[in-house]
Design a protein around this motif. Structure first.
Motif, PDB file in Angstrom:
ATOM      1  N   THR A  55       3.988  -4.798   5.162  1.00 45.63           N
ATOM      2  CA  THR A  55       2.944  -4.076   4.760  1.00 45.63           C
ATOM      3  C   THR A  55       1.647  -5.034   4.582  1.00 45.63           C
ATOM      4  O   THR A  55       0.618  -4.727   4.869  1.00 45.63           O
ATOM      5  CB  THR A  55       3.089  -3.338   3.255  1.00 45.63           C
ATOM      6  N   THR A  56       2.218  -6.379   4.126  1.00 45.55           N
ATOM      7  CA  THR A  56       1.079  -7.290   4.057  1.00 45.55           C
ATOM      8  C   THR A  56       0.316  -7.462   5.232  1.00 45.55           C
ATOM      9  O   THR A  56      -0.840  -7.784   5.341  1.00 45.55           O
ATOM     10  CB  THR A  56       1.744  -8.463   3.229  1.00 45.55           C
ATOM     11  N   THR A  57       1.427  -7.803   6.304  1.00 44.86           N
ATOM     12  CA  THR A  57       0.719  -8.087   7.553  1.00 44.86           C
ATOM     13  C   THR A  57       0.016  -6.912   8.301  1.00 44.86           C
ATOM     14  O   THR A  57      -1.276  -7.307   8.629  1.00 44.86           O
ATOM     15  CB  THR A  57       2.064  -8.517   8.587  1.00 44.86           C
ATOM     16  N   LEU A  58       0.344  -5.743   7.811  1.00 44.01           N
ATOM     17  CA  LEU A  58      -0.602  -4.506   8.278  1.00 44.01           C
ATOM     18  C   LEU A  58      -1.989  -4.736   7.556  1.00 44.01           C
ATOM     19  O   LEU A  58      -2.961  -4.304   8.425  1.00 44.01           O
ATOM     20  CB  LEU A  58       0.228  -3.242   8.065  1.00 44.01           C
ATOM     21  N   THR A  61      -3.930  -7.280   9.164  1.00 41.87           N
ATOM     22  CA  THR A  61      -4.388  -6.742  10.675  1.00 41.87           C
ATOM     23  C   THR A  61      -5.448  -5.624  10.652  1.00 41.87           C
ATOM     24  O   THR A  61      -6.332  -5.683  11.400  1.00 41.87           O
ATOM     25  CB  THR A  61      -3.114  -6.379  11.211  1.00 41.87           C
ATOM     26  N   ILE A  62      -4.965  -4.382   9.917  1.00 41.91           N
ATOM     27  CA  ILE A  62      -5.867  -3.345   9.680  1.00 41.91           C
ATOM     28  C   ILE A  62      -7.392  -3.949   9.333  1.00 41.91           C
ATOM     29  O   ILE A  62      -8.439  -3.396  10.008  1.00 41.91           O
ATOM     30  CB  ILE A  62      -5.429  -2.496   8.625  1.00 41.91           C
ATOM     31  N   ASN A  63      -7.345  -4.813   8.335  1.00 47.59           N
ATOM     32  CA  ASN A  63      -8.695  -5.015   7.977  1.00 47.59           C
ATOM     33  C   ASN A  63      -9.664  -6.001   8.788  1.00 47.59           C
ATOM     34  O   ASN A  63     -10.934  -5.835   8.925  1.00 47.59           O
ATOM     35  CB  ASN A  63      -8.649  -5.773   6.590  1.00 47.59           C
ATOM     36  N   ARG A  64      -9.028  -6.313   9.941  1.00 50.27           N
ATOM     37  CA  ARG A  64      -9.518  -6.985  10.955  1.00 50.27           C
ATOM     38  C   ARG A  64     -10.115  -6.108  12.187  1.00 50.27           C
ATOM     39  O   ARG A  64     -10.967  -6.465  12.772  1.00 50.27           O
ATOM     40  CB  ARG A  64      -8.804  -8.042  11.500  1.00 50.27           C
ATOM     41  N   ILE A  87      -1.485   0.670   1.435  1.00 50.73           N
ATOM     42  CA  ILE A  87      -2.054   0.719   2.510  1.00 50.73           C
ATOM     43  C   ILE A  87      -3.473   1.283   2.445  1.00 50.73           C
ATOM     44  O   ILE A  87      -4.656   0.731   2.748  1.00 50.73           O
ATOM     45  CB  ILE A  87      -1.688   1.209   3.804  1.00 50.73           C
ATOM     46  N   LYS A  88      -3.421   2.600   1.772  1.00 47.77           N
ATOM     47  CA  LYS A  88      -4.642   3.399   1.589  1.00 47.77           C
ATOM     48  C   LYS A  88      -5.782   2.400   0.540  1.00 47.77           C
ATOM     49  O   LYS A  88      -7.029   2.404   1.006  1.00 47.77           O
ATOM     50  CB  LYS A  88      -4.518   4.493   0.920  1.00 47.77           C
ATOM     51  N   GLU A  89      -5.481   2.159  -0.440  1.00 47.85           N
ATOM     52  CA  GLU A  89      -6.088   1.278  -1.478  1.00 47.85           C
ATOM     53  C   GLU A  89      -6.570  -0.086  -0.891  1.00 47.85           C
ATOM     54  O   GLU A  89      -7.776  -0.287  -1.024  1.00 47.85           O
ATOM     55  CB  GLU A  89      -5.235   0.843  -2.707  1.00 47.85           C
ATOM     56  N   ALA A  90      -5.753  -0.720  -0.165  1.00 44.86           N
ATOM     57  CA  ALA A  90      -6.159  -2.228   0.441  1.00 44.86           C
ATOM     58  C   ALA A  90      -7.027  -2.104   1.597  1.00 44.86           C
ATOM     59  O   ALA A  90      -7.719  -3.139   1.959  1.00 44.86           O
ATOM     60  CB  ALA A  90      -5.032  -3.115   0.795  1.00 44.86           C
ATOM     61  N   THR A  91      -6.984  -0.935   2.657  1.00 47.08           N
ATOM     62  CA  THR A  91      -7.737  -0.943   3.713  1.00 47.08           C
ATOM     63  C   THR A  91      -8.817   0.147   3.867  1.00 47.08           C
ATOM     64  O   THR A  91      -9.722   0.095   4.543  1.00 47.08           O
ATOM     65  CB  THR A  91      -6.953  -0.752   4.833  1.00 47.08           C
ATOM     66  N   GLY A  92      -8.270   1.266   3.244  1.00 48.43           N
ATOM     67  CA  GLY A  92      -9.319   2.481   3.147  1.00 48.43           C
ATOM     68  C   GLY A  92      -9.020   3.465   4.374  1.00 48.43           C
ATOM     69  O   GLY A  92      -9.737   4.498   4.369  1.00 48.43           O
ATOM     70  N   VAL A  93      -8.126   3.095   5.145  1.00 47.16           N
ATOM     71  CA  VAL A  93      -7.726   3.906   6.521  1.00 47.16           C
ATOM     72  C   VAL A  93      -6.717   5.049   5.815  1.00 47.16           C
ATOM     73  O   VAL A  93      -6.262   4.845   4.819  1.00 47.16           O
ATOM     74  CB  VAL A  93      -7.138   3.184   7.683  1.00 47.16           C
ATOM     75  N   SER A  94      -6.685   5.878   6.619  1.00 39.84           N
ATOM     76  CA  SER A  94      -5.636   7.101   6.595  1.00 39.84           C
ATOM     77  C   SER A  94      -4.257   6.673   6.635  1.00 39.84           C
ATOM     78  O   SER A  94      -3.836   5.889   7.464  1.00 39.84           O
ATOM     79  CB  SER A  94      -5.750   8.271   7.533  1.00 39.84           C
ATOM     80  N   SER A  95      -3.614   7.128   5.472  1.00 39.90           N
ATOM     81  CA  SER A  95      -2.168   6.596   5.516  1.00 39.90           C
ATOM     82  C   SER A  95      -1.237   7.657   4.754  1.00 39.90           C
ATOM     83  O   SER A  95      -1.978   8.387   3.752  1.00 39.90           O
ATOM     84  CB  SER A  95      -1.998   5.253   4.488  1.00 39.90           C
ATOM     85  N   ILE A  96      -0.311   8.103   5.471  1.00 39.90           N
ATOM     86  CA  ILE A  96       0.680   9.077   4.778  1.00 39.90           C
ATOM     87  C   ILE A  96       2.025   8.419   4.773  1.00 39.90           C
ATOM     88  O   ILE A  96       2.479   7.538   5.301  1.00 39.90           O
ATOM     89  CB  ILE A  96       0.671  10.379   5.929  1.00 39.90           C
TER      90      ILE A  96
END
Length: 233
Positions: A55-58, A61-64, A87-96
């Motif tokens: 999750t931390t790696t994701l 990566t997603i923020n880049r 994931i949602k809180e740290a990146t803002g992308v859609s996460s389910i």
């Protein structure tokens, strides 16, 4: 009455359940990949043992990547929604969150059910964070374009020898927590050698998700993969 001791294999019907399950799943996975190709959506299946730092790696990566391509995440776990929320809180992308009902892996049909709840028109890349396990997830084709795994330094450099299938099916191996190598008996060169024994074509990327070291290389690999998938017949 004929004794059961005298029955031969030709006289009884033997059902190869495991073989049948895998064959059915492989067909479903190929169909799903074909559908993803038509839609220009790249699915990455990310696997690892618990605690490897998936999750931390994701998040790193997603923020880049999130300003360059559209990303959605599916978090698979036996229970809880901790990772999806993170994931949602740290990146803002859609996460389910996908609950597997006790299953230690996802198969193609389960992955399809997850994708039915993703806005496929708003995603170039969907990342499936599979259940934390080095055995079962490697056995089932999810329909992903590529398989990736994260191996963390504390797990030891000999894991490719102990879990051959996982390393054989993965196109990229991210070696995480390289910042703690001085404190563990971990030989990076030996680990790379063992990975090549299982899969000579696998890309190996050492990273530290905590500091961000090496994450750019993984992000570059992933965006190249997505663009290639979208732009080739």
């Amino acid at each position: 009455m004929q004794s059961h001791k005298n029955l031969t294999m030709d006289q009884v019907k033997v059902i190869e359940i495991k073989k049948s399950v895998f064959e059915d799943n492989d067909r479903a996975a190929d169909e799903l990949r074909g559908e993803l190709k038509k839609r220009g959506v790249y699915l990455l299946n990310l696997m690892s043992a618990p605690g490897s730092g998936k999750t931390t790696t994701l998040i790193q990566t997603i923020n880049r990547l999130k300003d360059k391509i559209r990303i959605a995440v599916m978090e698979a776990d036996i229970d809880s929604d901790v990772d999806a929320v993170k994931i949602k809180e740290a990146t803002g992308v859609s996460s389910i969150q996908l609950h597997t009902g006790g299953m230690c892996h996802l198969d193609a049909e389960m992955t399809r059910q997850g994708l039915d709840n993703v806005d496929m028109n708003g995603a170039d890349l969907v990342i499936l964070e599979n259940v934390g396990n080095l055995v079962c997830p490697a056995e089932f084709d999810t329909g992903a374009v590529r398989n990736a795994m994260i191996l963390s330094v504390p797990e030891g450099h000999d894991k490719p020898l102990k879990y051959p299938l996982m390393f054989s099916v993965c196109d990229v191996v991210v070696i995480n927590k390289i910042d703690v190598m001085p404190y563990f008996d971990f030989d990076l060169d030996k680990c790379k050698e063992y990975i090549r024994m299982r899969n000579p074509k696998a890309t190996v990327i050492p990273v530290c998700a905590k500091t961000g070291e090496g994450i750019d290389a993984f992000a570059d690999w992933l965006i190249h993969e997505v663009h290639t998938w979208q732009n080739t017949n």
